[in-house]
Design an enzyme around this catalytic site. Structure first.
Site, PDB file in Angstrom:
ATOM      1  N   SER A 184      -4.955  95.373 -50.609  1.00  0.00           N
ATOM      2  CA  SER A 184      -4.221  94.288 -49.952  1.00  0.00           C
ATOM      3  C   SER A 184      -3.736  93.257 -50.953  1.00  0.00           C
ATOM      4  O   SER A 184      -2.748  92.584 -50.720  1.00  0.00           O
ATOM      5  CB  SER A 184      -5.133  93.538 -48.989  1.00  0.00           C
ATOM      6  OG  SER A 184      -5.639  94.377 -48.015  1.00  0.00           O
ATOM      7  N   HIS A 221       0.668 100.172 -49.480  1.00  0.00           N
ATOM      8  CA  HIS A 221      -0.099  99.262 -48.620  1.00  0.00           C
ATOM      9  C   HIS A 221       0.285  99.412 -47.151  1.00  0.00           C
ATOM     10  O   HIS A 221       1.395  99.061 -46.753  1.00  0.00           O
ATOM     11  CB  HIS A 221       0.116  97.819 -49.105  1.00  0.00           C
ATOM     12  CG  HIS A 221      -0.690  96.821 -48.351  1.00  0.00           C
ATOM     13  ND1 HIS A 221      -0.212  95.602 -47.958  1.00  0.00           N
ATOM     14  CD2 HIS A 221      -1.977  96.874 -47.898  1.00  0.00           C
ATOM     15  CE1 HIS A 221      -1.156  94.954 -47.297  1.00  0.00           C
ATOM     16  NE2 HIS A 221      -2.231  95.697 -47.256  1.00  0.00           N
ATOM     17  N   GLU A 225       4.184  98.796 -47.685  1.00  0.00           N
ATOM     18  CA  GLU A 225       4.686  98.131 -48.890  1.00  0.00           C
ATOM     19  C   GLU A 225       4.394  99.054 -50.071  1.00  0.00           C
ATOM     20  O   GLU A 225       3.274  99.556 -50.212  1.00  0.00           O
ATOM     21  CB  GLU A 225       3.976  96.787 -49.093  1.00  0.00           C
ATOM     22  CG  GLU A 225       4.380  95.743 -48.066  1.00  0.00           C
ATOM     23  CD  GLU A 225       3.580  94.438 -48.192  1.00  0.00           C
ATOM     24  OE1 GLU A 225       4.157  93.382 -47.969  1.00  0.00           O
ATOM     25  OE2 GLU A 225       2.363  94.508 -48.490  1.00  0.00           O
ATOM     26  N   ASN A 282       1.011  89.993 -46.546  1.00  0.00           N
ATOM     27  CA  ASN A 282      -0.211  89.180 -46.613  1.00  0.00           C
ATOM     28  C   ASN A 282       0.055  87.813 -47.236  1.00  0.00           C
ATOM     29  O   ASN A 282      -0.596  86.829 -46.880  1.00  0.00           O
ATOM     30  CB  ASN A 282      -1.304  89.906 -47.395  1.00  0.00           C
ATOM     31  CG  ASN A 282      -2.053  90.891 -46.529  1.00  0.00           C
ATOM     32  OD1 ASN A 282      -2.055  90.771 -45.305  1.00  0.00           O
ATOM     33  ND2 ASN A 282      -2.673  91.879 -47.133  1.00  0.00           N
TER      34      ASN A 282
HETATM   35  N1  3HC Z   1      -5.216 102.160 -33.161  1.00  0.00           N
HETATM   36  C1  3HC Z   1      -4.335 103.079 -32.746  1.00  0.00           C
HETATM   37  N2  3HC Z   1      -3.403 102.840 -31.789  1.00  0.00           N
HETATM   38  C2  3HC Z   1      -3.409 101.620 -31.212  1.00  0.00           C
HETATM   39  C3  3HC Z   1      -4.322 100.615 -31.585  1.00  0.00           C
HETATM   40  C4  3HC Z   1      -5.261 100.931 -32.587  1.00  0.00           C
HETATM   41  N3  3HC Z   1      -6.162 100.043 -33.026  1.00  0.00           N
HETATM   42  N4  3HC Z   1      -4.082  99.520 -30.838  1.00  0.00           N
HETATM   43  C5  3HC Z   1      -3.055  99.831 -30.036  1.00  0.00           C
HETATM   44  N5  3HC Z   1      -2.650 101.085 -30.268  1.00  0.00           N
HETATM   45  C6  3HC Z   1      -1.566 101.796 -29.606  1.00  0.00           C
HETATM   46  C7  3HC Z   1      -1.880 102.018 -28.166  1.00  0.00           C
HETATM   47  O1  3HC Z   1      -2.609 103.241 -27.969  1.00  0.00           O
HETATM   48  C8  3HC Z   1      -0.498 102.096 -27.543  1.00  0.00           C
HETATM   49  O2  3HC Z   1       0.044 103.386 -27.757  1.00  0.00           O
HETATM   50  P1  3HC Z   1       0.852 104.129 -26.574  1.00  0.00           P
HETATM   51  O3  3HC Z   1       2.044 103.252 -26.312  1.00  0.00           O
HETATM   52  O4  3HC Z   1       1.197 105.443 -27.191  1.00  0.00           O
HETATM   53  O5  3HC Z   1      -0.106 104.217 -25.440  1.00  0.00           O
HETATM   54  C9  3HC Z   1       0.328 101.112 -28.398  1.00  0.00           C
HETATM   55  O6  3HC Z   1      -0.392 100.976 -29.645  1.00  0.00           O
HETATM   56  C10 3HC Z   1       0.480  99.757 -27.751  1.00  0.00           C
HETATM   57  O7  3HC Z   1      -0.824  99.290 -27.455  1.00  0.00           O
HETATM   58  P2  3HC Z   1      -1.178  98.206 -26.331  1.00  0.00           P
HETATM   59  O8  3HC Z   1      -0.146  98.249 -25.258  1.00  0.00           O
HETATM   60  O9  3HC Z   1      -2.607  98.366 -25.961  1.00  0.00           O
HETATM   61  O10 3HC Z   1      -1.172  96.841 -27.090  1.00  0.00           O
HETATM   62  P3  3HC Z   1      -0.005  95.965 -27.649  1.00  0.00           P
HETATM   63  O11 3HC Z   1       1.341  96.350 -27.177  1.00  0.00           O
HETATM   64  O12 3HC Z   1      -0.504  94.607 -27.436  1.00  0.00           O
HETATM   65  O13 3HC Z   1      -0.036  96.293 -29.212  1.00  0.00           O
HETATM   66  C11 3HC Z   1      -0.797  95.890 -31.399  1.00  0.00           C
HETATM   67  C12 3HC Z   1      -1.198  96.210 -29.950  1.00  0.00           C
HETATM   68  C13 3HC Z   1       0.074  96.998 -31.944  1.00  0.00           C
HETATM   69  C14 3HC Z   1      -2.087  95.812 -32.189  1.00  0.00           C
HETATM   70  C15 3HC Z   1      -0.003  94.541 -31.399  1.00  0.00           C
HETATM   71  O14 3HC Z   1      -0.768  93.545 -30.800  1.00  0.00           O
HETATM   72  C16 3HC Z   1       0.388  94.084 -32.786  1.00  0.00           C
HETATM   73  O15 3HC Z   1       1.397  94.493 -33.337  1.00  0.00           O
HETATM   74  N6  3HC Z   1      -0.419  93.175 -33.383  1.00  0.00           N
HETATM   75  C17 3HC Z   1      -0.185  92.666 -34.712  1.00  0.00           C
HETATM   76  C18 3HC Z   1      -0.761  93.602 -35.709  1.00  0.00           C
HETATM   77  C19 3HC Z   1      -0.571  93.123 -37.122  1.00  0.00           C
HETATM   78  O16 3HC Z   1      -0.041  92.059 -37.403  1.00  0.00           O
HETATM   79  N7  3HC Z   1      -1.049  93.942 -38.066  1.00  0.00           N
HETATM   80  C20 3HC Z   1      -1.003  93.620 -39.479  1.00  0.00           C
HETATM   81  C21 3HC Z   1      -2.302  93.064 -39.920  1.00  0.00           C
HETATM   82  S1  3HC Z   1      -2.309  92.674 -41.632  1.00  0.00           S
HETATM   83  C22 3HC Z   1      -2.811  94.102 -42.373  1.00  0.00           C
HETATM   84  O17 3HC Z   1      -3.144  95.074 -41.758  1.00  0.00           O
HETATM   85  C23 3HC Z   1      -2.804  94.120 -43.849  1.00  0.00           C
HETATM   86  C24 3HC Z   1      -4.167  94.207 -44.438  1.00  0.00           C
HETATM   87  O18 3HC Z   1      -4.026  94.305 -45.825  1.00  0.00           O
HETATM   88  C25 3HC Z   1      -5.020  93.010 -44.134  1.00  0.00           C
END
Ligand code: 3HC
Length: 284
Positions: free
Chosen positions: A119, A140, A152, A190
């Site tokens: 990260s 990433h 990334e 990030n």
């Molecule tokens: N794993 C796998 N699939 C998942 C999941 C998970 N943890 N969470 C949700 N999904 C899937 C669901 O199964 C669903 O799939 P489907 O449409 O085929 O049934 C789809 O994603 C949509 O899920 P939901 O309707 O339950 O939920 P949301 O529409 O609210 O989406 C989310 C959930 C995608 C997590 C959304 O809230 C989101 O985009 N959040 C922001 C995530 C983000 O910012 N991530 C970056 C973090 S920073 C990082 O990772 C970098 C690291 O270095 C720290």
């Protein structure tokens, strides 16, 4: 470069997700994890995801079976000996990363590209522990990997253009969108997202509002898909703290100082969803 087999080192949240998407794109995958319990957990999570897709009618039995055949696993780094590219997704400690990259450099064929899902750590520093600094890059991914479209791609100071081209092509090949970013702490996402999460933790610590209210405000008022504190819990508070600490150290600016509440929760072992407790309680 023709990539046929991908190695993934580390079967935590990110490694498991990366293995899943690589298999779904039709690549042979070797998932290596030294802790047997973590490996078992990852394989079961991936299998459940495919079972869910089957039940939803998104894939048929034959696809599920062929995916299962593409996924191999092992507890030994030597299993990477026939991989064309290996993506490391282990603990964010530079000394550990350097050790495993040195070992993989000795095990893997000459042409193998070694990538890190770090990260915020330096790709140049990780690459320096190998004898193939031109074939090491950052790759990433974002959590949850099966859903988030971005990867990334980060060149270290010696990474060759052909390595970046191969990593960019592979990223597209697994259905993700690559963005090439310079090697700076936190790259793009990030760098911008982490201060937001840290600021939310500071607001929580100052008692501006409850976790629920802070998250609700940021979802409804800023259009975020999830609130910053729920996001921190999903990513893992240890990871968030590590990224923030790296920024504080590397940029040397007080604006990156980690919120005390993050340190306290990490010290207490409350790391978010993965331990059942963080800003929210998931054990209920
Ligand atoms: N794993 C796998 N699939 C998942 C999941 C998970 N943890 N969470 C949700 N999904 C899937 C669901 O199964 C669903 O799939 P489907 O449409 O085929 O049934 C789809 O994603 C949509 O899920 P939901 O309707 O339950 O939920 P949301 O529409 O609210 O989406 C989310 C959930 C995608 C997590 C959304 O809230 C989101 O985009 N959040 C922001 C995530 C983000 O910012 N991530 C970056 C973090 S920073 C990082 O990772 C970098 C690291 O270095 C720290």
């Amino acid at each position: 470069m023709d990539i046929k087999k991908i190695g993934i080192l580390g079967a935590g949240t990110m490694g498991a997700g990366i293995a899943q998407v690589c298999v779904e794109a039709g690549f042979k995958v070797m998932l290596v994890e030294i802790e047997e319990g973590i490996l078992k957990g990852a394989l079961s999570k991936i299998s459940k995801a495919w079972q869910k897709s089957l039940e939803k009618g998104k894939i048929d039995d034959a696809t599920k079976t062929s995916r299962e055949a593409l996924l191999e696993s092992s507890g030994e780094l030597s299993s990477f000996k026939d991989c064309d590219l290996v993506i490391e997704a282990i603990v964010e400690e530079i000394s550990v990363k350097k050790k495993v990259f040195k070992a993989m450099d000795e095990i893997c064929p000459d042409h193998t590209i070694l990538a890190s899902n770090t990260s915020a750590l330096s790709i140049t520093e990780i690459a320096a522990s190998t004898s193939r600094t031109d074939r090491v890059a950052g790759m990433h991914f974002f959590n949850p990997v099966p859903v988030m479209k971005l990867v990334e791609v980060i060149p270290g100071s010696d990474t060759s253009e052909s390595t970046i081209e191969a990593v960019v092509n592979l990223t597209k090949g697994i259905g993700k969108e690559p963005v090439v970013a310079k090697e700076t702490p936190g790259f793009i996402v990030n760098r911008i997202l982490n201060p937001l999460v840290n600021e939310a933790a500071l607001a929580y610590q100052e008692g501006v509002a409850s976790a629920e209210e802070i998250d609700k405000a940021m979802k409804l008022g800023a259009g975020l898909p999830m609130g910053p504190l729920a996001l921190a819990d999903m990513v893992g508070l240890d990871i968030v703290l590590h990224v923030t600490e790296t920024f504080f150290k590397e940029f040397g600016e007080p604006k990156y100082r980690p919120a005390l509440v993050l340190r306290q929760k990490v010290r207490a072992g409350h790391l978010g969803v993965k331990t059942g407790k963080g800003f929210y309680d998931y054990a209920k």
